[in-house]
Design a protein around this motif. Sequence first.
Motif, PDB file in Angstrom:
ATOM      1  N   LYS A   4       9.239   5.297  -4.270  1.00 42.90           N
ATOM      2  CA  LYS A   4       9.918   6.168  -5.632  1.00 42.90           C
ATOM      3  C   LYS A   4       9.901   7.593  -4.559  1.00 42.90           C
ATOM      4  O   LYS A   4       9.084   7.724  -3.797  1.00 42.90           O
ATOM      5  N   GLY A   5      10.771   8.366  -4.915  1.00 45.93           N
ATOM      6  CA  GLY A   5      10.740   9.968  -4.382  1.00 45.93           C
ATOM      7  C   GLY A   5      10.087  10.810  -5.130  1.00 45.93           C
ATOM      8  O   GLY A   5       9.624  10.430  -6.268  1.00 45.93           O
ATOM      9  N   VAL A   6       9.502  12.012  -4.456  1.00 45.77           N
ATOM     10  CA  VAL A   6       8.648  12.919  -4.987  1.00 45.77           C
ATOM     11  C   VAL A   6       9.333  13.508  -6.199  1.00 45.77           C
ATOM     12  O   VAL A   6       8.572  13.868  -7.074  1.00 45.77           O
ATOM     13  N   VAL A  23       0.875  -1.282   0.084  1.00 46.38           N
ATOM     14  CA  VAL A  23       0.148  -0.004  -0.031  1.00 46.38           C
ATOM     15  C   VAL A  23       1.025   1.237  -0.048  1.00 46.38           C
ATOM     16  O   VAL A  23       1.949   1.432   0.642  1.00 46.38           O
ATOM     17  N   GLY A  24       0.343   2.138  -0.725  1.00 46.96           N
ATOM     18  CA  GLY A  24       0.945   3.478  -0.901  1.00 46.96           C
ATOM     19  C   GLY A  24       0.168   4.618  -0.487  1.00 46.96           C
ATOM     20  O   GLY A  24      -1.307   4.481  -0.670  1.00 46.96           O
ATOM     21  N   LEU A  25       0.205   5.543   0.634  1.00 46.39           N
ATOM     22  CA  LEU A  25      -0.808   6.491   1.122  1.00 46.39           C
ATOM     23  C   LEU A  25      -0.341   7.818   1.060  1.00 46.39           C
ATOM     24  O   LEU A  25       0.831   8.133   1.615  1.00 46.39           O
ATOM     25  N   SER A  59       0.840   8.798  -3.763  1.00 51.07           N
ATOM     26  CA  SER A  59       0.662   7.521  -3.183  1.00 51.07           C
ATOM     27  C   SER A  59       1.140   6.282  -4.041  1.00 51.07           C
ATOM     28  O   SER A  59       1.509   5.488  -3.849  1.00 51.07           O
ATOM     29  N   ALA A  60       1.195   6.616  -5.343  1.00 53.30           N
ATOM     30  CA  ALA A  60       1.618   5.466  -6.290  1.00 53.30           C
ATOM     31  C   ALA A  60       3.302   5.489  -6.349  1.00 53.30           C
ATOM     32  O   ALA A  60       3.868   4.650  -6.179  1.00 53.30           O
ATOM     33  N   LEU A  61       3.818   6.948  -5.885  1.00 51.32           N
ATOM     34  CA  LEU A  61       5.258   6.597  -5.653  1.00 51.32           C
ATOM     35  C   LEU A  61       5.577   6.055  -4.391  1.00 51.32           C
ATOM     36  O   LEU A  61       6.591   5.319  -4.424  1.00 51.32           O
TER      37      LEU A  61
END
Length: 205
Positions: free
Chosen positions: A153-155, A98-100, A146-148
């Motif tokens: 992965k970084g912003v 999960v990414g949030l 959230s996908a990153l």
Amino acid sequence: MLIVRLACLKDADIDFSLLPQTLLDEANNLSGQRKKQFLVCRSILAHLLKQYCDISMLPVIKVGDNGRPSFLEPHLPDFNISHSQDWVAVAISLVGKVGLDIEVARPRKNYLKVAKNFFADDEYQWMTKQDDTLRAFWQLWTLKESALKLYAKGVWQIKSVNVDLKQQMIMAPFAQEFYYQYRQVDNVHLSVNSNQPISKLILLS
């Protein structure tokens, strides 16, 4: 299944009985808002694990690529944490990862310029056609973040994530599996991404 808890730091409680001493020692190296944020998020995480996984004490956490935390034991649920101003959110996934990301709705002077620089042209065109362009901006931004975070992965890679809300798809060069949900709770924009289809999203606040 994904479970997400959203909380305001101003009135959030910390259950110290669920937190190991090593984590409390780690928290003592922090101060002020950062310390409370750290403890509240881990207390929420511990509560979710106790309620949904019957785990009585918060397990050991490690920090991986780009600062993404996870449990040391790989069989335990994946989780992700986000914060914005006085709000925090914690998500656990009982299936997959999960990414949030959360963002408190707030004025942003140059958001159209930011969108022009960091969003694809089709995203920008979709955003400018919405009744509330600032709300649409935060929706796209949280979905991208959230996908990153799903894939650590970084912003700075935000331009590589393409959100097609018409087709309900997210595409990025670093992964193929994106299944997302977006919600606005009062003045908080909240997005979750998973690498598995989201059969159920439980949002607690």
